[in-house]
Scaffold this motif. Structure first.
Motif, PDB file in Angstrom:
ATOM      1  N   LYS A   1       1.199  -1.009   0.151  1.00 60.90           N
ATOM      2  CA  LYS A   1      -0.318   0.175   0.026  1.00 60.90           C
ATOM      3  C   LYS A   1       1.478   1.259  -0.283  1.00 60.90           C
ATOM      4  O   LYS A   1       1.694   1.689   0.601  1.00 60.90           O
ATOM      5  CB  LYS A   1      -0.914   0.244   0.583  1.00 60.90           C
TER       6      LYS A   1
ATOM      7  N   ASN B   1     -10.590   4.716  -6.533  1.00 63.63           N
ATOM      8  CA  ASN B   1     -10.749   3.497  -5.760  1.00 63.63           C
ATOM      9  C   ASN B   1     -11.885   4.012  -5.171  1.00 63.63           C
ATOM     10  O   ASN B   1     -12.273   2.928  -4.838  1.00 63.63           O
ATOM     11  CB  ASN B   1      -9.590   2.309  -5.450  1.00 63.63           C
ATOM     12  N   ASP B   2     -11.781   4.887  -4.286  1.00 64.87           N
ATOM     13  CA  ASP B   2     -12.183   5.124  -2.917  1.00 64.87           C
ATOM     14  C   ASP B   2     -13.598   6.155  -2.817  1.00 64.87           C
ATOM     15  O   ASP B   2     -14.662   6.019  -2.344  1.00 64.87           O
ATOM     16  CB  ASP B   2     -11.568   5.423  -1.805  1.00 64.87           C
TER      17      ASP B   2
ATOM     18  N   ASP C   1     -10.698   2.777   7.853  1.00 61.02           N
ATOM     19  CA  ASP C   1      -9.422   2.586   6.802  1.00 61.02           C
ATOM     20  C   ASP C   1      -8.147   1.377   7.169  1.00 61.02           C
ATOM     21  O   ASP C   1      -6.966   1.161   6.986  1.00 61.02           O
ATOM     22  CB  ASP C   1      -8.351   3.856   6.289  1.00 61.02           C
TER      23      ASP C   1
ATOM     24  N   GLU D   1      -7.439  -1.271   4.963  1.00 56.94           N
ATOM     25  CA  GLU D   1      -6.839  -1.946   4.186  1.00 56.94           C
ATOM     26  C   GLU D   1      -5.257  -0.799   4.009  1.00 56.94           C
ATOM     27  O   GLU D   1      -4.686  -0.552   3.215  1.00 56.94           O
ATOM     28  CB  GLU D   1      -7.880  -1.404   2.717  1.00 56.94           C
TER      29      GLU D   1
ATOM     30  N   GLU E   1      -5.798   2.868   2.936  1.00 59.51           N
ATOM     31  CA  GLU E   1      -6.175   3.464   1.229  1.00 59.51           C
ATOM     32  C   GLU E   1      -5.427   4.616   1.441  1.00 59.51           C
ATOM     33  O   GLU E   1      -5.611   5.463   0.415  1.00 59.51           O
ATOM     34  CB  GLU E   1      -7.108   2.923   0.549  1.00 59.51           C
TER      35      GLU E   1
END
Length: 647
Positions: A455, A499-500, A629, A631, A633
């Motif tokens: 990440k 992505n978010d 959050d 993951e 990101e």
């Protein structure tokens, strides 16, 4: 021009909002904002070129000769510029860029280089800079000589008669020479290898400054970090070198039969039909007489259509190889590499053409088809530098580093060579967008050979955590240790939006639409913001404003958990707090003592009225843990308050 002052004032008003002090203020982020506009309907509210969009055009005929000396190697040449003024304004004078003047010992770039030096190490040298022999103008069939006004890396050509508007044409011819710097600010130069010097030649002819609808003449001087802003046109150029050199250049070689041996021509034809790399000049052939049988000097002729620049390289030390490029339309092209024997090897430059070909195919399929026929990767002194159809990469890179350098530099052929942004003012629009598509290419190259699964949000945050300058800062004004954020903070921002925030399908469509509409044109940052808002169907100004105009950080936190009537089976009231200066969507992973795990998503709109958000979660047992959050990101600046553990 009319409307220009209003445009700049509005831009400055936005740029002034750069502080990171105080608490979260929803009005700072979600308050109304209108991006600056130009006059005359040149740019539309949808982020596309407007009904009256115009841009000027510069077509070039160039002759240049490389003269090797014992202590100095020079370029002597002449450039004839056919300039078309498509603007609604008459022009009393023209401005040209003299980029080689960066290397004069008294240049502005040399003057502002820190005593410790930097990557570009602009110190100047006694023979550096252009020697302008003569300047002439031909207008309305009348030719006259001009005494130019040279100021650092710019040259003003004052006209006897104003140039007309809306399609009028003028011809400027300049005779010039310059000495090739050893290390040309990491963008060009010369380096000695076992079998000869490699010359990487760029910024090698006087060229037009851009006159546009936003600022009139764009005359910021070349000082090192800030790169280039050029109009589009056709290039017809001739390069004369010692006959024992191979020359590779932007565009298409026009006289291959006159400068290549029959064997090299045959191998080149084979490469145009091969997906595997074909050797055109093998390592063992480099210094053989049969490889360069011509005597004296040789002139190489290239053409490139609808480009904003051209560059070339020459050496007697070059190994040369090539392979076919397959474009999505069915059209075919060619990828080539030229490198000295010191760079060869399957862990290094012997894979250069494979890397170049794959990158061209991936970017063409994913974003916009490469519009030219060829591209060449050159090994030499420059760490990494891009020009239309040719790139310069460092000679000793290997494996993943070489892949990263090549895919990044050829990626610049999309930003800013196809989408022609102003690198002197908005570096994030080329470096950052390119870094974003580099991630896309790396994920797809050779079944993910160099894919990075880590990440990047926290890594990127570390780069810009202490930055005092926002992304909209011009490159020559940004902190010397801050400019990496142009690359990584911009790229991360696009990934967050994709992505978010809006999702891959809508983001990808909008991004491709932006590229399509601004290919071979000059978008401003506000055109990009409008284009993405319009095509995604979202008002993303809450993101664009703080991300690009401020140094604000993100800090989401879990503040408290209270159970309804003190009973864990009746549900829980969870309070989240936005403690930073940015707003982002919320992803919250909740794990209960009974083993149930659930991830809850909230849109960014929960922060529109306040920095506190309470909601009822239908718990049926004690909440064991919560993670914001999960993951990673987002670049949250304080991870300690992102996690909750039951006491």
């Amino acid at each position: 021009m009319a409307g220009c002052a209003v445009f700049l004032l509005a831009a400055n008003a936005v740029s002034a909002q750069t502080t990171d002090s105080g608490k979260y203020d929803h009005n700072d982020i979600f308050g109304p904002i209108t991006w600056p506009v130009t006059s005359g309907n040149t740019r539309s509210a949808s982020g596309q070129p407007g009904e009256n969009y115009w841009q000027n055009r510069a077509d070039y005929l160039i002759h240049a000769t490389l003269n090797e000396g014992k202590q100095d190697t020079t370029i002597t040449g002449d450039v004839t510029i056919n300039y078309t003024n498509n603007s609604p304004d008459k022009l009393d004078y023209l401005w040209l860029q003299l980029d080689q003047n960066l290397f004069k010992p008294d240049s502005r770039g040399a003057a502002v280089t820190p005593i410790s030096g930097d990557r570009f190490d602009v110190k100047g040298f006694s023979r550096g800079g252009y020697h302008i022999e003569s300047v002439s103008v031909t207008y309305k069939n009348q030719t006259y000589t001009v005494k130019p006004i040279i100021s650092d890396a710019r040259m003003q050509v004052r006209l006897n008669t104003p140039m007309g508007a809306k399609g009028d044409k003028i011809i400027v011819k300049v005779n010039y020479s310059f000495s090739i710097p050893v290390y040309g600010a990491d963008r060009m130069g010369r380096q000695k290898f076992k079998q000869g010097y490699v010359y990487e030649i760029a910024q090698w002819y006087p060229r037009m400054c851009v006159y546009d609808d936003a600022e009139g003449w764009n005359t910021l001087p070349y000082m090192g970090l800030g790169e280039f802003f050029c109009d589009y046109g056709d290039f017809d150029y001739y390069v004369t070198t010692p006959a024992d050199m191979l020359v590779v250049g932007s565009g298409d070689l026009q006289n291959g039969a006159a400068v290549l041996t029959p064997t090299q021509q045959s191998r080149l034809a084979e490469a145009r039909n091969s997906d595997k790399t074909v050797m055109l000049i093998k390592p063992e052939e480099v210094d053989q007489p049969a490889t360069h049988p011509f005597k004296g000097i040789l002139t190489w002729h290239f053409k490139m259509q609808n480009s904003r620049d051209v560059s070339w390289a020459a050496s007697k030390a070059f190994i040369w190889d090539a392979a076919r490029v397959n474009f999505p339309s069915g059209r075919k092209g060619i990828a080539m590499s030229a490198y000295p024997v010191e760079s060869s090897g399957n862990d290094s430059w012997s894979r250069s053409t494979e890397y170049l070909k794959s990158s061209m195919e991936i970017y063409s399929t994913g974003f916009f088809e490469y519009p030219w026929n060829s591209a060449t990767s050159v090994s030499g002194v420059a760490l990494g530098m891009e020009y239309p159809g040719i790139i310069f990469c460092l000679n000793n890179l290997k494996n993943k580093q070489l892949w990263g350098d090549i895919t990044h530099e050829i990626g610049h052929n999309w930003f800013p060579m196809i989408v022609g942004t102003n690198e002197r003012k908005y570096m994030w629009m080329d470096e950052g967008f390119n870094t974003y598509i580099n991630v896309y290419a790396t994920d797809r190259f050779n079944n993910g050979e160099y894919k990075d699964t880590a990440k990047i949000a926290q890594k990127t945050l570390r780069i810009y955590r202490k930055s005092i300058d926002p992304l909209m800062t011009p490159p020559e004004a940004i902190g010397l240790h801050d400019y990496a954020q142009y690359y990584y903070k911009t790229s991360l921002g696009l990934q967050i939006l994709r992505n978010d925030v809006v999702g891959p399908e809508r983001f990808d469509y909008a991004f491709r639409e932006y590229i399509k509409h601004w290919a071979f044109k000059h978008p401003l940052p506000y055109d990009f913001f409008r284009a993405m808002n319009d095509a995604t169907g979202e008002d993303l100004n809450w993101f664009f404003k703080p991300w690009f105009f401020t140094t604000g950080k993100l800090d989401q936190a879990i503040q408290s958990v209270e159970y309804v009537d003190g009973d864990t089976t009746k549900g829980a009231i969870i309070k989240l707090v936005n403690k930073g200066k940015l707003a982002m969507p919320v992803v919250l992973k909740i794990t209960q003592a009974n083993g149930k795990t659930e991830t809850i998503n909230f849109p960014v709109n929960i922060w529109q009225r306040t920095g506190v958000w309470e909601f009822k979660y239908p718990s049926t047992s004690t909440i064991k843990t919560m993670v914001l959050d999960p993951e990673h990101e987002l670049p949250d600046s304080d991870l300690s308050n992102n996690v909750y553990y039951a006491k």
